[in-house]
Enzyme design. Structure first.
Site, short mmCIF file in Angstrom:
data_model
loop_
_atom_site.label_atom_id
_atom_site.label_comp_id
_atom_site.label_asym_id
_atom_site.label_seq_id
_atom_site.Cartn_x
_atom_site.Cartn_y
_atom_site.Cartn_z
N HIS A 194 -89.73 -7.59 109.26
CA HIS A 194 -90.90 -7.79 110.12
C HIS A 194 -90.84 -6.81 111.29
CE1 HIS A 194 -94.04 -9.75 112.44
NE2 HIS A 194 -93.24 -9.63 113.49
N SER A 216 -113.14 15.58 84.32
CA SER A 216 -111.87 14.81 84.28
C SER A 216 -112.13 13.57 83.44
CB SER A 216 -111.42 14.46 85.69
OG SER A 216 -112.48 13.90 86.45
N VAL A 217 -112.12 13.76 82.13
CA VAL A 217 -112.48 12.69 81.18
C VAL A 217 -111.31 12.36 80.27
CG1 VAL A 217 -114.97 13.15 81.22
CG2 VAL A 217 -113.50 14.41 79.63
N GLY A 218 -110.10 12.43 80.81
CA GLY A 218 -108.92 12.09 80.03
C GLY A 218 -108.22 13.33 79.49
P1 NAI Z 1 -108.77 8.85 83.01
O1 NAI Z 1 -108.55 8.31 81.64
O2 NAI Z 1 -108.05 8.24 84.15
O3 NAI Z 1 -110.32 8.75 83.37
C1 NAI Z 1 -111.30 9.38 82.61
C2 NAI Z 1 -112.63 8.75 82.92
O4 NAI Z 1 -113.63 9.53 82.34
C3 NAI Z 1 -112.76 7.34 82.35
O5 NAI Z 1 -113.20 6.46 83.35
C4 NAI Z 1 -113.74 7.51 81.23
O6 NAI Z 1 -114.52 6.36 80.99
C5 NAI Z 1 -114.57 8.67 81.74
N1 NAI Z 1 -115.25 9.42 80.68
C6 NAI Z 1 -114.79 9.76 79.46
N2 NAI Z 1 -115.71 10.46 78.78
C7 NAI Z 1 -116.79 10.60 79.60
C8 NAI Z 1 -118.04 11.24 79.49
N3 NAI Z 1 -118.38 11.89 78.38
N4 NAI Z 1 -118.89 11.18 80.53
C9 NAI Z 1 -118.55 10.52 81.68
N5 NAI Z 1 -117.38 9.90 81.84
C10 NAI Z 1 -116.49 9.95 80.82
O7 NAI Z 1 -108.51 10.41 82.88
P2 NAI Z 1 -108.34 11.54 83.97
O8 NAI Z 1 -108.88 11.14 85.29
O9 NAI Z 1 -108.85 12.77 83.33
O10 NAI Z 1 -106.78 11.63 84.11
C11 NAI Z 1 -106.00 11.86 82.94
C12 NAI Z 1 -104.72 11.12 83.00
O11 NAI Z 1 -103.83 11.80 83.88
C13 NAI Z 1 -104.82 9.71 83.58
O12 NAI Z 1 -105.20 8.78 82.61
C14 NAI Z 1 -103.42 9.47 84.01
O13 NAI Z 1 -102.65 9.10 82.90
C15 NAI Z 1 -102.99 10.84 84.49
N6 NAI Z 1 -103.13 10.92 85.95
C16 NAI Z 1 -102.36 10.09 86.71
C17 NAI Z 1 -102.46 10.10 88.07
C18 NAI Z 1 -101.64 9.16 88.86
O14 NAI Z 1 -100.72 8.57 88.29
N7 NAI Z 1 -101.91 8.96 90.14
C19 NAI Z 1 -103.35 11.03 88.77
C20 NAI Z 1 -104.15 11.83 87.87
C21 NAI Z 1 -104.00 11.78 86.52
#
Ligand code: NAI
Ligand code: FAD
Length: 475
Positions: free
Chosen positions: A454, A279-281
């Site tokens: 409250h 889950s890296v974006g």
């Molecule tokens: P994310 O952008 O939230 O987090 C990805 C993480 O992976 C970051 O902390 C980044 O530094 C790390 N990363 C990137 N490359 C890496 C590597 N090679 N090795 C280790 N770490 C690495 O992306 P995520 O969790 O995949 O979610 C995608 C998108 O989906 C989120 O940005 C959000 O926009 C959306 N989402 C929203 C949610 C909500 O609103 N509650 C819930 C889940 C997803």
């Protein structure tokens, strides 16, 4: 015969389906092209959000939290339960039912609004007076034409080289939401929103979860105080094992899972796990869209280039949701969809990207809107901060949910609210007041002078607003 519409929407996720409904409400003949198919090969509306994103993840978060409450937390209320068990198949079936109710609901809304649903892959084939879009599904190809096109093709999980996702052992969001048993050891790459939410689901159900994060700091997008509190709760109290500053190395597959080599400041290490979630974006879906054919500009990250009103480089072509700049959030895409529909109909609607709320549905939840303290510092903005913990609040005590706080940042001179940050139970609901306040340009004093029920958790928002002026009543 060539079908002709006022508006063609490509993509039926939250950005596209909402745009289509609003277009239809405004009397524009509208068709939506979508290629999504579920694991049974059935075409479904709703895109990532409904099928493999927001909705299924929140269903699993609720089930797993309920399990954790029953198994470990209700003791404080005097409720003892022995032998609490989780039936993963039943939990997944409940999730699948919610997904099909909601995706079916959109089909119904399309019928009600007389929106034509074309199943298949959409691609620009030309554009002079009108745009032509080809819809291909297996062997069949159809061409439709329209005066306006809304690109709402969304995004897909980013994968890493050398870690081939099979959604069996190495999973992106699709596989991670569909595990049919609790893995003993779950590895997660990326401590972002998905890593924390889905890591929490499987940890609560009994997995030993290790999250490997590339960045040296945790939850960099959140306010620093929130990130620090979240680290304490998730890592120290709940036992998520999060390693920061990680460089991912080689992967080897074994009979019972995978071994992943990685490196941190402490040196080379290896993680054995039964399942691995990547889950890296996410990356925008702009490949094979025929963008070059019509000259639609795509930037170096693969996003469709748009202005503040989601107008692309082409006249009468708009793009909304995850496929354009800004946060990849369903509600942001929906608002853009409405804006674009109304602009096509001649209205002057706008979307304020500064007041889009963020929510992370962990326990406790994290939610914020506006600027973080570190951003204000970096921008040299003079501000005052008020922070109030939930531990002083009677409703929080009654609910046994006293962790976390509300923090309000306001301009030092004008008192205008610049950011509101919440870590605590039901933060996802409380943030609505914060968004409303910021959208109306409220001062911290405005919030402090508004009556809050409250006992309620929202009193902590009230007290944090009072604390900006150093006059909290219950601290
Ligand atoms: P994310 O952008 O939230 O987090 C990805 C993480 O992976 C970051 O902390 C980044 O530094 C790390 N990363 C990137 N490359 C890496 C590597 N090679 N090795 C280790 N770490 C690495 O992306 P995520 O969790 O995949 O979610 C995608 C998108 O989906 C989120 O940005 C959000 O926009 C959306 N989402 C929203 C949610 C909500 O609103 N509650 C819930 C889940 C997803
Ligand atoms: P999508 O939902 O991705 O939909 C795009 C649609 O277009 C898809 O159906 C796709 O098949 C189709 N498509 C793509 N290209 C073509 C083409 N050429 N022709 C035809 N069809 C095409 N956001 C939140 O706000 N809150 C959350 O709680 C939340 N949780 C999430 C949890 C997970 C696990 C994930 C992965 C994401 C989550 N998100 C959440 C993010 C949210 O899902 C997205 O921001 C949202 O779905 C984006 O909507 P969209 O309409 O832009 O695109």
């Amino acid at each position: 015969m060539l079908k002709s519409f006022e508006v063609v929407v490509i993509g039926a996720g939250p950005a596209g389906y909402v745009a289509a409904i609003r277009c239809a409400q405004l009397g524009l003949s509208t068709t939506v092209i979508d290629e999504w198919k579920n694991e049974k090969g059935e075409s479904k509306l709703g895109g990532t959000c409904l099928n493999v994103g927001c909705i299924p993840s929140k269903a699993l978060l609720e089930s797993s939290e309920n399990y954790e409450r029953v198994a470990y937390k209700f003791g404080n209320h005097g409720i003892s339960v022995s032998g609490a068990k989780i039936d993963v198949a039943k939990m997944q079936a409940r999730k699948d039912k919610i997904v099909s109710q909601l995706t079916g609901g959109i089909e119904m809304l399309f019928r009600k609004n007389k929106i034509t649903w074309l199943k298949g892959h959409g691609k620009f084939t030309g554009g002079a007076d009108k745009y032509t879009v080809e819809v291909s599904n297996g062997g069949s190809v159809e061409i439709v034409e329209a005066n306006h096109v809304i690109v709402a093709t969304g995004s897909t999980a980013r994968h890493l080289p050398g870690l081939e996702v099979d959604n069996e052992t190495i999973c992106d969001n699709i596989g991670a939401l569909a595990l049919n048993a609790v893995p003993d050891k779950l590895g997660v790459i990326g401590a972002g929103v998905i890593g924390l939410e889905l890591g929490s689901v499987w940890r609560r159900l009994g997995s030993k979860v290790t999250i490997l994060e590339a960045l040296p700091n945790f939850l960099a997008a959140a306010d620093g105080a929130v990130a620090k509190e979240a680290w304490k709760i998730f890592v120290k109290d709940q036992g998520l094992d999060i390693k920061l500053g990680v460089k991912i190395g080689k992967l080897s597959r074994g009979k019972r899972g995978v071994t992943l080599e990685y490196e941190t400041a402490e040196g080379k290490q290896a993680l054995d796990c039964n399942k691995l979630v990547v889950s890296v974006g996410r990356v925008p879906n702009t490949r094979d869209l025929g963008a070059a054919t019509v000259g639609l500009k795509i930037d170096e990250r693969g996003l469709v280039e748009v202005d503040a009103h989601c107008r692309t480089s082409l006249p009468n072509v708009y793009a909304v949701g995850d496929v354009v700049r800004g946060p990849m959030l369903a509600h942001k895409g929906m608002d853009e969809g409405v804006m674009v529909a109304e602009r096509i109909a001649g209205q002057a609607t706008r979307v304020n990207l500064e007041t889009i709320p963020w929510v992370i549905y962990t326990a406790p939840e994290i939610a914020w809107v506006g600027k973080a303290e570190q951003q204000l510092k970096a921008e040299g903005v003079a501000y005052r901060a008020g922070q109030m913990p939930f531990s002083h609040n009677g409703r929080a005590m009654g609910q046994d949910e006293t962790t976390g706080f509300v923090k309000i940042l306001a301009d030092a001179k004008t008192d205008r609210v610049l950011g509101i940050h919440i870590i605590g139970a039901h933060a996802s609901e409380m943030i609505a007041e914060a968004v409303m306040a910021m959208e109306f340009g409220a001062s911290a004093e405005d919030i402090a002078r508004i009556c809050h029920a409250h006992p309620s958790l929202s009193e902590v928002v009230h007290e944090a607003a009072l604390a900006v002026d150093k006059r909290a009543l219950h601290a």
